[in-house]
Design a protein around this motif. Structure first.
Motif, PDB file in Angstrom:
ATOM      1  N   LEU A   1       0.991  -1.059   0.029  1.00  0.00           N
ATOM      2  CA  LEU A   1       0.076   0.021  -0.135  1.00  0.00           C
ATOM      3  C   LEU A   1       0.840   1.225   0.163  1.00  0.00           C
ATOM      4  N   ILE A   2       0.372   2.359  -0.352  1.00  0.00           N
ATOM      5  CA  ILE A   2       1.126   3.642  -0.414  1.00  0.00           C
ATOM      6  C   ILE A   2       0.354   4.516   0.411  1.00  0.00           C
ATOM      7  N   VAL A   3       1.105   5.492   1.349  1.00  0.00           N
ATOM      8  CA  VAL A   3       0.573   6.603   2.090  1.00  0.00           C
ATOM      9  C   VAL A   3       0.285   7.741   1.162  1.00  0.00           C
ATOM     10  N   THR A   4      -1.059   7.874   0.391  1.00  0.00           N
ATOM     11  CA  THR A   4      -1.052   8.892  -0.565  1.00  0.00           C
ATOM     12  C   THR A   4      -0.760  10.094  -0.201  1.00  0.00           C
ATOM     13  N   ASN A   5      -0.984  10.689   0.929  1.00  0.00           N
ATOM     14  CA  ASN A   5      -1.227  11.934   1.250  1.00  0.00           C
ATOM     15  C   ASN A   5       0.275  12.524   1.384  1.00  0.00           C
ATOM     16  N   THR A   6       1.258  11.519   1.274  1.00  0.00           N
ATOM     17  CA  THR A   6       2.777  12.144   1.073  1.00  0.00           C
ATOM     18  C   THR A   6       3.072  12.123  -0.188  1.00  0.00           C
ATOM     19  N   MET A   7       2.145  11.994  -1.409  1.00  0.00           N
ATOM     20  CA  MET A   7       2.716  12.028  -2.660  1.00  0.00           C
ATOM     21  C   MET A   7       2.350  13.424  -3.284  1.00  0.00           C
ATOM     22  N   PHE A   8       1.654  14.114  -2.715  1.00  0.00           N
ATOM     23  CA  PHE A   8       1.082  15.401  -3.007  1.00  0.00           C
ATOM     24  C   PHE A   8       1.920  16.641  -2.238  1.00  0.00           C
ATOM     25  N   LYS A   9       2.361  17.712  -2.981  1.00  0.00           N
ATOM     26  CA  LYS A   9       2.827  18.733  -2.452  1.00  0.00           C
ATOM     27  C   LYS A   9       1.731  19.727  -1.747  1.00  0.00           C
ATOM     28  N   GLN A  10       1.876  20.110  -0.407  1.00  0.00           N
ATOM     29  CA  GLN A  10       0.829  21.003   0.291  1.00  0.00           C
ATOM     30  C   GLN A  10       1.978  21.729   1.189  1.00  0.00           C
ATOM     31  N   LYS A  11       0.894  22.845   1.718  1.00  0.00           N
ATOM     32  CA  LYS A  11       1.673  23.934   2.667  1.00  0.00           C
ATOM     33  C   LYS A  11       1.825  22.756   3.815  1.00  0.00           C
ATOM     34  N   ASP A  12       2.420  23.006   4.760  1.00  0.00           N
ATOM     35  CA  ASP A  12       2.981  22.154   6.009  1.00  0.00           C
ATOM     36  C   ASP A  12       1.647  22.245   6.861  1.00  0.00           C
ATOM     37  N   GLU A  13       1.050  23.327   6.999  1.00  0.00           N
ATOM     38  CA  GLU A  13       0.007  23.636   7.835  1.00  0.00           C
ATOM     39  C   GLU A  13      -1.409  22.673   7.432  1.00  0.00           C
TER      40      GLU A  13
END
Length: 130
Positions: free
Chosen positions: A104-116
């Motif tokens: 499985l993949i931790v998908t929210n680590t695949m997308f660049k977002q602001k740290d907050e």
């Protein structure tokens, strides 16, 4: 129809087309302050649930894992992307190992977002987020 497995795990199998299905596993994992035996029991039960899902099903494992997996993905390049936050905690190591085992993949680590936008909760004293 949702199927409760325990007070921390629930599944639901959805038809997508004639012979295609998606299974959703929704979880609320024990927090860091829980005894190790509670965490072990949870992850063993989750592994048991996972083993009962047909391999042809699309799988979504979602929920509150109460972990911090950090931003260092060198040890887990097939499991997480480059966009984590902070440092991995012991619960994060357990989740990453499980994701590796289940492919499985931790998908929210695949997308660049602001740290907050990456944390769902912030510890009131240490200000560490998970």
């Amino acid at each position: 129809m949702p199927r409760p497995v325990s007070d921390r795990i629930m599944t639901m199998r959805l038809p997508l087309s004639k012979d295609n299905f998606a299974t959703i596993i929704s979880v609320y994992a024990p927090t860091m302050t829980n005894p190790d035996e509670n965490k072990d029991a949870f992850y063993n039960q989750l592994a048991s649930v996972h083993s009962g899902i047909p391999r042809t099903d699309k799988l979504l494992l979602i929920g509150d894992f109460n972990v911090r997996i950090g931003r260092e993905n060198g040890k887990w390049p097939l499991v997480m992307g480059n966009n984590g936050i902070g440092k991995c905690n012991s619960n994060g190591e357990i989740l990453l190992a499980l994701c590796s085992e289940f492919e499985l993949i931790v998908t929210n680590t695949m997308f660049k977002q602001k740290d907050e936008h990456k944390n769902t909760w912030m510890h009131p004293r240490s200000r560490h987020g998970i």
